[in-house]
Motif scaffolding. Structure first.
Motif, PDB file in Angstrom:
ATOM      1  N   ALA A 148     -13.855  29.995  -1.784  1.00  0.00           N
ATOM      2  CA  ALA A 148     -14.984  30.142  -2.709  1.00  0.00           C
ATOM      3  C   ALA A 148     -15.935  31.238  -2.246  1.00  0.00           C
ATOM      4  O   ALA A 148     -16.470  32.005  -3.061  1.00  0.00           O
ATOM      5  CB  ALA A 148     -15.727  28.811  -2.837  1.00  0.00           C
ATOM      6  N   ARG A 194     -16.831  34.608  -4.295  1.00  0.00           N
ATOM      7  CA  ARG A 194     -18.219  34.951  -4.613  1.00  0.00           C
ATOM      8  C   ARG A 194     -18.545  36.377  -4.200  1.00  0.00           C
ATOM      9  O   ARG A 194     -19.302  37.082  -4.880  1.00  0.00           O
ATOM     10  CB  ARG A 194     -19.160  33.981  -3.896  1.00  0.00           C
ATOM     11  N   LEU A 222     -14.171  30.506  -9.037  1.00  0.00           N
ATOM     12  CA  LEU A 222     -13.108  29.638  -8.524  1.00  0.00           C
ATOM     13  C   LEU A 222     -13.162  28.310  -9.248  1.00  0.00           C
ATOM     14  O   LEU A 222     -14.232  27.705  -9.392  1.00  0.00           O
ATOM     15  CB  LEU A 222     -13.278  29.422  -7.017  1.00  0.00           C
TER      16      LEU A 222
END
Length: 390
Positions: free
Chosen positions: A360, A364, A370
């Motif tokens: 994740a 980002r 995600l």
């Protein structure tokens, strides 16, 4: 210890300069008083004889009162200014008192003390005028002298305020630099943890599968045992190589060594198939074969998705088949998904989700998204959507 010692040294030097400044100002006030007494001669015509002695005593007491000028600056300055009504000898101490108020007090208090002092000396000159100079010249000199004293005091005050502000900014910058260094160190630790988890988790899951096969296969041929042992040995060797590469990437200058990209997804799939996991690749855009060029950050994130997905299947869903889907187009988004069928038998999940948290964070950083969760068929799906710039 060094910081506290340096601060104590600055305080000691400041106190020494303050005492030295007090001595200088006290000497200046005494010198001005002595010059005034020396030029005074006989008391002014028409003044009582005791006024001359009161003048000199007031000048002496005014100089002594300067030792308390920092504690009571406004009070002492006002008393000295009022004493200037009858005393010439106190003029030097009165000037120092006005200067002290201009340095340490507000502009309003400075203006008040200056007005009282200027009024007092003007009244004194009006009652006992200077015989050697015209009144206009005397009053002009008195006014300019008061303005110069106030200007000097305000200049010193502003300079001290500037120095204090610069010291505070320097201290704040030092704290900010230390916080940035700590944050960078924490980010570096996070990068190291994610890389170690991705690389070693993938390799060690392969080792676990083959070692388990060796442990529970009692009646297999010696050739099959040797083949499985060779696979274990090869993956252990690859795990060490991957570990060296991760440490090399973290230690080397940026851009010198590059982590794997999207074209290495085929190798991951081949390794999973050799370990007994059926994997189907659906790469409609051809990024894994090199037909389409995916930017490096997005390609590296897709690689980590497939790596994490296959590792989790081996750990938590043995016996499942996997579908790796990659689709999208330049100028829009690239979507990558790893989905598996329900496991052959239930397993206990003892992971803490570190892999998905690390994934994740990677997603980002490239402004992606995600999603993960169970499928309608009872399996599990992990999907990422990343921007694909032209």
């Amino acid at each position: 210890m060094s910081g506290s010692t340096g601060t104590q040294g600055c305080v000691d030097r400041g106190a020494t300069r303050g005492r030295l400044g007090d001595l200088v100002l006290f000497g200046l006030a005494v010198a001005l008083g002595l010059v005034t007494v020396a030029q005074q001669g006989d008391h002014p015509p028409g003044a009582p004889a005791w006024l001359l002695y009161a003048d000199r005593v007031t000048g002496l007491l005014g100089c002594l009162a300067l030792w308390w000028r920092r504690r009571f600056p406004v009070r002492i300055a006002l008393v000295l200014a009022v004493a200037s009504l009858y005393s010439d000898a106190v003029s030097g101490a009165a000037v120092v008192g006005l200067l002290t108020v201009a340095v340490h007090r507000s502009t309003r208090e400075t203006a008040l003390v200056c007005a009282v002092s200027l009024t007092a000396v003007s009244v004194h000159q009006w009652v006992w005028p200077e015989p050697l100079a015209p009144p206009v010249t005397v009053f002009t000199i008195l006014g300019l002298g008061h303005l110069a004293t106030v200007a000097l005091g305000l200049s010193v005050r502003n300079r001290r305020a500037l120095v204090t502000s610069l010291r505070e900014r320097a201290a704040a910058a030092e704290v900010e630099a230390r916080l940035r260094a700590e944050r960078s160190e924490q980010e570096a630790r996070g990068v190291l943890a994610r890389e170690m988890h991705d690389v070693l988790g993938h390799r060690l899951s392969l080792l676990s599968v083959h070692a388990g096969a060796l442990a529970y296969s009692r009646d297999v041929a010696a050739e099959d045992v040797a083949r499985a042992a060779e696979v274990v040995r090869e993956n252990a060797h690859r795990a060490l190589q991957d570990l060296r590469e991760v440490i090399g990437v973290l230690q080397a200058p940026e851009g010198e060594l590059l982590p794997p990209g999207v074209t290495e997804v085929l190798e991951l799939i081949e390794e999973a198939r050799e370990a007994g996991t059926p994997v189907e690749l659906r790469d409609g855009v051809g990024v894994t074969t090199g037909d389409r060029s995916l930017p490096e950050p997005q390609g590296r994130t897709v690689y980590r998705l497939v790596q994490e997905g296959l590792t989790n299947v081996r750990k938590h869903a043995p016996g499942s088949s996997v579908v790796v889907l990659i689709e999208g187009r330049p100028g829009d988004d690239v979507v990558a998904e790893v989905a598996n069928t329900p496991p052959a038998h239930a397993t206990r999940s003892d992971g803490a989700g570190a892999g998905l948290r690390g994934l994740a964070e990677r997603v980002r950083l490239v402004s992606g998204r995600l999603d993960h969760g169970p499928t309608d068929a009872g399996g599990w799906r992990v999907r990422i959507r990343l921007p694909w710039p032209l």
